[in-house]
Motif scaffolding. Structure first.
Motif, PDB file in Angstrom:
ATOM      1  N   ASN A 119       6.954  15.147 -13.308  1.00  0.00           N
ATOM      2  CA  ASN A 119       5.961  15.922 -14.053  1.00  0.00           C
ATOM      3  C   ASN A 119       5.042  15.016 -14.882  1.00  0.00           C
ATOM      4  O   ASN A 119       4.851  15.203 -16.076  1.00  0.00           O
ATOM      5  CB  ASN A 119       6.662  16.939 -14.973  1.00  0.00           C
ATOM      6  N   SER A 120       4.457  14.032 -14.217  1.00  0.00           N
ATOM      7  CA  SER A 120       3.600  13.065 -14.898  1.00  0.00           C
ATOM      8  C   SER A 120       2.231  13.008 -14.236  1.00  0.00           C
ATOM      9  O   SER A 120       2.091  12.515 -13.113  1.00  0.00           O
ATOM     10  CB  SER A 120       4.245  11.667 -14.859  1.00  0.00           C
ATOM     11  N   ASP A 121       1.223  13.482 -14.938  1.00  0.00           N
ATOM     12  CA  ASP A 121      -0.149  13.381 -14.440  1.00  0.00           C
ATOM     13  C   ASP A 121      -0.597  11.917 -14.376  1.00  0.00           C
ATOM     14  O   ASP A 121      -1.404  11.546 -13.522  1.00  0.00           O
ATOM     15  CB  ASP A 121      -1.101  14.172 -15.330  1.00  0.00           C
ATOM     16  N   GLU A 122      -0.064  11.084 -15.274  1.00  0.00           N
ATOM     17  CA  GLU A 122      -0.451   9.678 -15.282  1.00  0.00           C
ATOM     18  C   GLU A 122       0.031   8.979 -14.018  1.00  0.00           C
ATOM     19  O   GLU A 122      -0.709   8.212 -13.395  1.00  0.00           O
ATOM     20  CB  GLU A 122       0.117   8.974 -16.509  1.00  0.00           C
ATOM     21  N   TYR A 123       1.255   9.255 -13.601  1.00  0.00           N
ATOM     22  CA  TYR A 123       1.752   8.674 -12.352  1.00  0.00           C
ATOM     23  C   TYR A 123       0.916   9.142 -11.170  1.00  0.00           C
ATOM     24  O   TYR A 123       0.559   8.362 -10.286  1.00  0.00           O
ATOM     25  CB  TYR A 123       3.207   9.069 -12.111  1.00  0.00           C
ATOM     26  N   LEU A 124       0.612  10.437 -11.131  1.00  0.00           N
ATOM     27  CA  LEU A 124      -0.159  10.984 -10.010  1.00  0.00           C
ATOM     28  C   LEU A 124      -1.557  10.382  -9.968  1.00  0.00           C
ATOM     29  O   LEU A 124      -2.051   9.991  -8.905  1.00  0.00           O
ATOM     30  CB  LEU A 124      -0.236  12.506 -10.126  1.00  0.00           C
ATOM     31  N   ASP A 125      -2.206  10.274 -11.110  1.00  0.00           N
ATOM     32  CA  ASP A 125      -3.551   9.689 -11.169  1.00  0.00           C
ATOM     33  C   ASP A 125      -3.518   8.217 -10.756  1.00  0.00           C
ATOM     34  O   ASP A 125      -4.395   7.746 -10.011  1.00  0.00           O
ATOM     35  CB  ASP A 125      -4.114   9.831 -12.583  1.00  0.00           C
ATOM     36  N   THR A 126      -2.501   7.507 -11.210  1.00  0.00           N
ATOM     37  CA  THR A 126      -2.353   6.103 -10.826  1.00  0.00           C
ATOM     38  C   THR A 126      -2.143   5.984  -9.319  1.00  0.00           C
ATOM     39  O   THR A 126      -2.722   5.108  -8.658  1.00  0.00           O
ATOM     40  CB  THR A 126      -1.169   5.467 -11.580  1.00  0.00           C
ATOM     41  N   GLY A 127      -1.326   6.865  -8.770  1.00  0.00           N
ATOM     42  CA  GLY A 127      -1.085   6.843  -7.334  1.00  0.00           C
ATOM     43  C   GLY A 127      -2.353   7.074  -6.531  1.00  0.00           C
ATOM     44  O   GLY A 127      -2.587   6.404  -5.515  1.00  0.00           O
ATOM     45  N   ALA A 128      -3.186   8.008  -6.993  1.00  0.00           N
ATOM     46  CA  ALA A 128      -4.442   8.281  -6.299  1.00  0.00           C
ATOM     47  C   ALA A 128      -5.358   7.056  -6.327  1.00  0.00           C
ATOM     48  O   ALA A 128      -5.996   6.709  -5.322  1.00  0.00           O
ATOM     49  CB  ALA A 128      -5.131   9.482  -6.924  1.00  0.00           C
ATOM     50  N   LYS A 129      -5.430   6.375  -7.464  1.00  0.00           N
ATOM     51  CA  LYS A 129      -6.279   5.187  -7.569  1.00  0.00           C
ATOM     52  C   LYS A 129      -5.762   4.041  -6.696  1.00  0.00           C
ATOM     53  O   LYS A 129      -6.542   3.294  -6.091  1.00  0.00           O
ATOM     54  CB  LYS A 129      -6.364   4.742  -9.028  1.00  0.00           C
ATOM     55  N   LEU A 130      -4.441   3.902  -6.631  1.00  0.00           N
ATOM     56  CA  LEU A 130      -3.873   2.867  -5.765  1.00  0.00           C
ATOM     57  C   LEU A 130      -4.131   3.159  -4.293  1.00  0.00           C
ATOM     58  O   LEU A 130      -4.461   2.260  -3.514  1.00  0.00           O
ATOM     59  CB  LEU A 130      -2.364   2.760  -6.027  1.00  0.00           C
ATOM     60  N   ALA A 131      -3.990   4.415  -3.904  1.00  0.00           N
ATOM     61  CA  ALA A 131      -4.262   4.790  -2.511  1.00  0.00           C
ATOM     62  C   ALA A 131      -5.743   4.589  -2.181  1.00  0.00           C
ATOM     63  O   ALA A 131      -6.091   4.130  -1.081  1.00  0.00           O
ATOM     64  CB  ALA A 131      -3.851   6.235  -2.268  1.00  0.00           C
ATOM     65  N   ARG A 132      -6.615   4.928  -3.120  1.00  0.00           N
ATOM     66  CA  ARG A 132      -8.051   4.699  -2.902  1.00  0.00           C
ATOM     67  C   ARG A 132      -8.352   3.208  -2.807  1.00  0.00           C
ATOM     68  O   ARG A 132      -9.270   2.790  -2.094  1.00  0.00           O
ATOM     69  CB  ARG A 132      -8.879   5.336  -4.022  1.00  0.00           C
ATOM     70  N   GLY A 133      -7.577   2.388  -3.534  1.00  0.00           N
ATOM     71  CA  GLY A 133      -7.767   0.943  -3.467  1.00  0.00           C
ATOM     72  C   GLY A 133      -7.508   0.399  -2.078  1.00  0.00           C
ATOM     73  O   GLY A 133      -8.277  -0.415  -1.552  1.00  0.00           O
ATOM     74  N   CYS A 136       0.795  -1.228   0.000  1.00  0.00           N
ATOM     75  CA  CYS A 136       0.000   0.000   0.000  1.00  0.00           C
ATOM     76  C   CYS A 136       0.830   1.282   0.000  1.00  0.00           C
ATOM     77  O   CYS A 136       0.285   2.365  -0.185  1.00  0.00           O
ATOM     78  CB  CYS A 136      -0.968   0.002   1.188  1.00  0.00           C
ATOM     79  N   PHE A 137       2.141   1.185   0.162  1.00  0.00           N
ATOM     80  CA  PHE A 137       2.984   2.378   0.037  1.00  0.00           C
ATOM     81  C   PHE A 137       3.013   2.900  -1.391  1.00  0.00           C
ATOM     82  O   PHE A 137       3.359   4.062  -1.631  1.00  0.00           O
ATOM     83  CB  PHE A 137       4.427   2.045   0.462  1.00  0.00           C
ATOM     84  N   ILE A 138       2.655   2.043  -2.354  1.00  0.00           N
ATOM     85  CA  ILE A 138       2.916   2.345  -3.760  1.00  0.00           C
ATOM     86  C   ILE A 138       2.071   3.516  -4.270  1.00  0.00           C
ATOM     87  O   ILE A 138       2.498   4.254  -5.161  1.00  0.00           O
ATOM     88  CB  ILE A 138       2.709   1.080  -4.631  1.00  0.00           C
ATOM     89  N   GLY A 139       0.883   3.727  -3.715  1.00  0.00           N
ATOM     90  CA  GLY A 139       0.071   4.864  -4.143  1.00  0.00           C
ATOM     91  C   GLY A 139       0.766   6.179  -3.860  1.00  0.00           C
ATOM     92  O   GLY A 139       0.842   7.064  -4.724  1.00  0.00           O
ATOM     93  N   GLY A 140       1.293   6.322  -2.660  1.00  0.00           N
ATOM     94  CA  GLY A 140       2.020   7.536  -2.316  1.00  0.00           C
ATOM     95  C   GLY A 140       3.269   7.705  -3.145  1.00  0.00           C
ATOM     96  O   GLY A 140       3.631   8.823  -3.539  1.00  0.00           O
ATOM     97  N   LEU A 141       3.948   6.600  -3.440  1.00  0.00           N
ATOM     98  CA  LEU A 141       5.180   6.690  -4.226  1.00  0.00           C
ATOM     99  C   LEU A 141       4.892   7.159  -5.647  1.00  0.00           C
ATOM    100  O   LEU A 141       5.635   7.968  -6.204  1.00  0.00           O
ATOM    101  CB  LEU A 141       5.895   5.346  -4.250  1.00  0.00           C
ATOM    102  N   TYR A 142       3.813   6.653  -6.238  1.00  0.00           N
ATOM    103  CA  TYR A 142       3.463   7.114  -7.586  1.00  0.00           C
ATOM    104  C   TYR A 142       3.055   8.584  -7.578  1.00  0.00           C
ATOM    105  O   TYR A 142       3.360   9.328  -8.513  1.00  0.00           O
ATOM    106  CB  TYR A 142       2.345   6.248  -8.182  1.00  0.00           C
ATOM    107  N   ALA A 143       2.368   9.003  -6.536  1.00  0.00           N
ATOM    108  CA  ALA A 143       2.016  10.421  -6.435  1.00  0.00           C
ATOM    109  C   ALA A 143       3.277  11.277  -6.343  1.00  0.00           C
ATOM    110  O   ALA A 143       3.399  12.323  -6.998  1.00  0.00           O
ATOM    111  CB  ALA A 143       1.114  10.659  -5.228  1.00  0.00           C
ATOM    112  N   LEU A 144       4.236  10.835  -5.528  1.00  0.00           N
ATOM    113  CA  LEU A 144       5.510  11.548  -5.425  1.00  0.00           C
ATOM    114  C   LEU A 144       6.214  11.561  -6.770  1.00  0.00           C
ATOM    115  O   LEU A 144       6.740  12.600  -7.204  1.00  0.00           O
ATOM    116  CB  LEU A 144       6.383  10.870  -4.368  1.00  0.00           C
ATOM    117  N   GLY A 145       6.237  10.417  -7.451  1.00  0.00           N
ATOM    118  CA  GLY A 145       6.845  10.354  -8.777  1.00  0.00           C
ATOM    119  C   GLY A 145       6.155  11.254  -9.775  1.00  0.00           C
ATOM    120  O   GLY A 145       6.794  11.833 -10.662  1.00  0.00           O
ATOM    121  N   GLY A 146       4.829  11.385  -9.633  1.00  0.00           N
ATOM    122  CA  GLY A 146       4.100  12.279 -10.518  1.00  0.00           C
ATOM    123  C   GLY A 146       4.597  13.712 -10.427  1.00  0.00           C
ATOM    124  O   GLY A 146       4.695  14.425 -11.434  1.00  0.00           O
TER     125      GLY A 146
END
Length: 596
Positions: free
Chosen positions: A417-431, A403-413
């Motif tokens: 400078n990637s909206d796709e990473y940030l959006d993916t991170g949000a969906k993973l955190a919501r999961g 479950c750390f991975i959502g935050g990591l993708y948001a940080l990577g976003g």
């Protein structure tokens, strides 16, 4: 008196009064310290004295063995050199505005409640298990599982600082000053745990408080860990034979280790080099990570590494199991964070950005899936991939550690400078938040299965299919009919006080500023605090699918070092440990980002 100096004194006086009367004491004390880094150190000292927060004089007791004196048979190379400070970081944290008074009042009460739970755990540790590694929260006994160097005490230092518990903090520093890293309660030292808990905890507490004792003890344990690189091929050992390491004759590297173990040294060693000016730590870990860099695209799932690697053979390629969960998790976590700490200008640190982008794209395309849920929620879960003769196969099993991975993708976003990473991170955190909310206790299990949404792109949500759900559940021998709809197993139904889900919620809150994350955090906190409360502190529970589940006499140091810290930071002032000023290691220890 010169007019400029008069104006300066007036401004300082105003700041003192504003801090003293309008900020909660713990946040005011943190502001005082940060003021010293951003403005005049003398002014910070004056403010600290005004608030009775001037650090006491404490002298470190030298350990019974000097780890810097070891005469290595295989001394590590001293290049590459430590990169210059990273000066062009993108903005990470949301541009917050001050909360309205009603909102601020609610968050303040929540913050105080988290602090109350922490204080109870800390007080019990202090009275029942002082200078031991961990408190047993039901019996009130203790356990030494990490060499007996007071893991909970060291791990909790920065949390004490953040919560403004200064008397407790300096008492703990005084105790830390006496720790003898020349002796161990175990014959072998776990390199991974020692690095993230002890070295990470000391570095972060030093970065926050500036107390020299913490730096001294960080160097001692850093030199101990550095001795683990005294090997023929320059790779670190996973478990260090304590007495053999002292002799300097060379250590034997293990044939197989989990990939997370060697992959989770970068931040601590790099930060130790930054604060000491001694580049030997950075150089050692740079050679280690070169091995991962060179093998990244030669694996069965190019872009990621197998769960098990061989440091003795420098083989990070052979293997067919891939996951961002247990055994591999923090290897991936440290790649974007190493970029945040070190930047990409220097050739030796450029690899962290390259490896980050490659693994994030690979995981996004292969490991993440939309689960079939009754409400067709737009969420993602991280699974595992086996690569056999027929190619990659996605197993829809996940775990709390992922479950750390959502935050990591948001940080990577933000970093890339990637909206796709940030959006993916949000969906993973919501999961992960969805998994918490689904179970009767309001807490997710340690390990579980869900049903994959069908279709070529498994990341797209699908409608609920009762027949398909029943068919998939029937295939699982661990299926129980009382599980929440959508879950086909709770293979390990325990909750071990883990922090990974709230970690991602915290990062999404700080990056997006969306208040829904704060509400999610509060729901999670209430559920966890209620289910785990004991006479002394908080205990793991055996089954999240049972309200009033039996508890286990188990409370690792990460409960106070990570879980409660992340909850607290969700409700505290957003400048407390700003993501623009700090990067947090895998044990939630914040390392200050240098600004050049």
């Amino acid at each position: 008196m010169p007019r400029v100096r008069t104006r300066h004194i007036a401004i300082c006086a105003f700041i003192v009064l504003w801090i003293y009367y309008f900020l909660p004491r713990d946040e005011a004390l943190t502001y005082v310290h940060n003021y010293g880094h951003r403005g005049s150190h003398g002014s910070a000292v004056a403010l600290a004295r005004y608030m009775n927060d001037y650090p006491p004089h404490i002298t470190a007791t030298q350990s019974s063995f000097d780890w810097s004196s070891v005469n290595f048979t295989y001394p590590p190379r001293l290049t590459p050199k430590l990169p210059a400070p990273f000066t062009k970081r993108p903005r990470i944290q949301h541009n917050f505005k001050r909360d309205s008074r009603p909102v601020a009042a609610v968050q303040e009460q929540r913050r105080i409640e988290v602090k109350r739970v922490f204080r109870k755990s800390w007080t019990s540790y202090r009275s029942q298990a002082w200078m031991k590694d961990a408190l047993k929260p039901i019996s009130g006994e203790y356990v030494d599982q990490f060499s007996g160097w007071a893991a909970t005490l060291v791990d909790s230092l920065d949390t004490l600082w953040m919560m403004g518990m200064r008397d407790d903090f300096y008492e703990a520093v005084e105790a830390v000053a006496t720790i003898d890293f020349g002796k161990s309660t175990a014959p072998s030292v776990n390199t991974f745990e020692t690095c993230i808990r002890y070295l990470g905890g000391l570095l972060a507490a030093y970065d926050l408080s500036g107390h020299e004792v913490l730096k001294t003890k960080a160097i001692e344990i850093g030199d101990l860990l550095y001795a683990g690189f005294n090997t023929k091929n320059g790779m670190p050992v996973d478990f260090m034979n304590f007495e053999d390491a002292k002799k300097g004759g060379g250590l034997t590297v293990e044939g197989q280790v989990v990939s997370a173990s060697p992959g989770t040294i970068t931040l601590e060693f790099s930060r130790l080099s930054q604060i000491t000016g001694d580049g030997k730590y950075y150089a050692a870990v740079a050679h280690l990570m070169d091995v991962f860099h060179q093998g990244q695209h030669d694996t069965e799932l190019p872009g990621m590494w197998p769960m098990y690697v061989s440091m003795s053979e420098k083989d990070v390629v052979t293997g067919h199991q891939f996951s961002i969960g247990g055994n591999a998790d923090s290897l991936y976590e440290y790649l974007p964070k190493a970029h945040a700490l070190l930047g990409s200008v220097d050739p030796s640190s450029k690899m962290y950005e390259i490896m980050s982008r490659a693994f994030m794209d690979t995981a996004m395309n292969n490991l993440f899936f939309a689960p079939m849920t009754p409400g067709s929620e737009d969420i993602l879960i991280s699974g595992n991939v086996d690569v056999l003769a027929d190619g990659p196969t996605l197993d829809p099993e996940s775990e709390h550690l992922s479950c750390f991975i959502g935050g990591l993708y948001a940080l990577g976003g933000r970093l890339f400078n990637s909206d796709e990473y940030l959006d993916t991170g949000a969906k993973l955190a919501r999961g992960c938040a969805y998994a918490y909310k689904s179970f009767p206790t309001g807490i997710m299990p340690e390990r579980y299965n869900m049903v994959l949404c069908p279709g070529p792109d498994r990341r797209i949500p699908c409608t609920w299919d009762e027949v398909r759900y029943a068919e998939e559940a029937a295939k699982r021998s661990q299926y129980k009919s009382d599980l929440p709809k959508g879950f086909t197993t709770a293979k390990d139904p325990r909750y071990l006080l883990r922090p990974e889900a709230i970690e991602s919620v915290f990062i999404l809150w700080r990056i997006t500023g969306d208040p829904v994350w704060r509400e999610t955090a509060w729901e999670m906190f209430q559920a966890v605090a209620n289910a785990t409360d004991t006479q002394y502190a908080n205990a793991a529970i055996m089954d999240v699918n049972v309200v009033g589940s039996r508890q286990e006499d188990y409370m690792e140091s990460f409960w106070m070092a990570e879980t409660l810290k992340y909850f607290y930071l969700c409700f505290a002032d957003t400048e407390l440990i700003s993501l623009d000023d700090f990067v947090l290691n895998t044990e939630a220890h914040p390392f200050r980002l240098s600004r050049g």
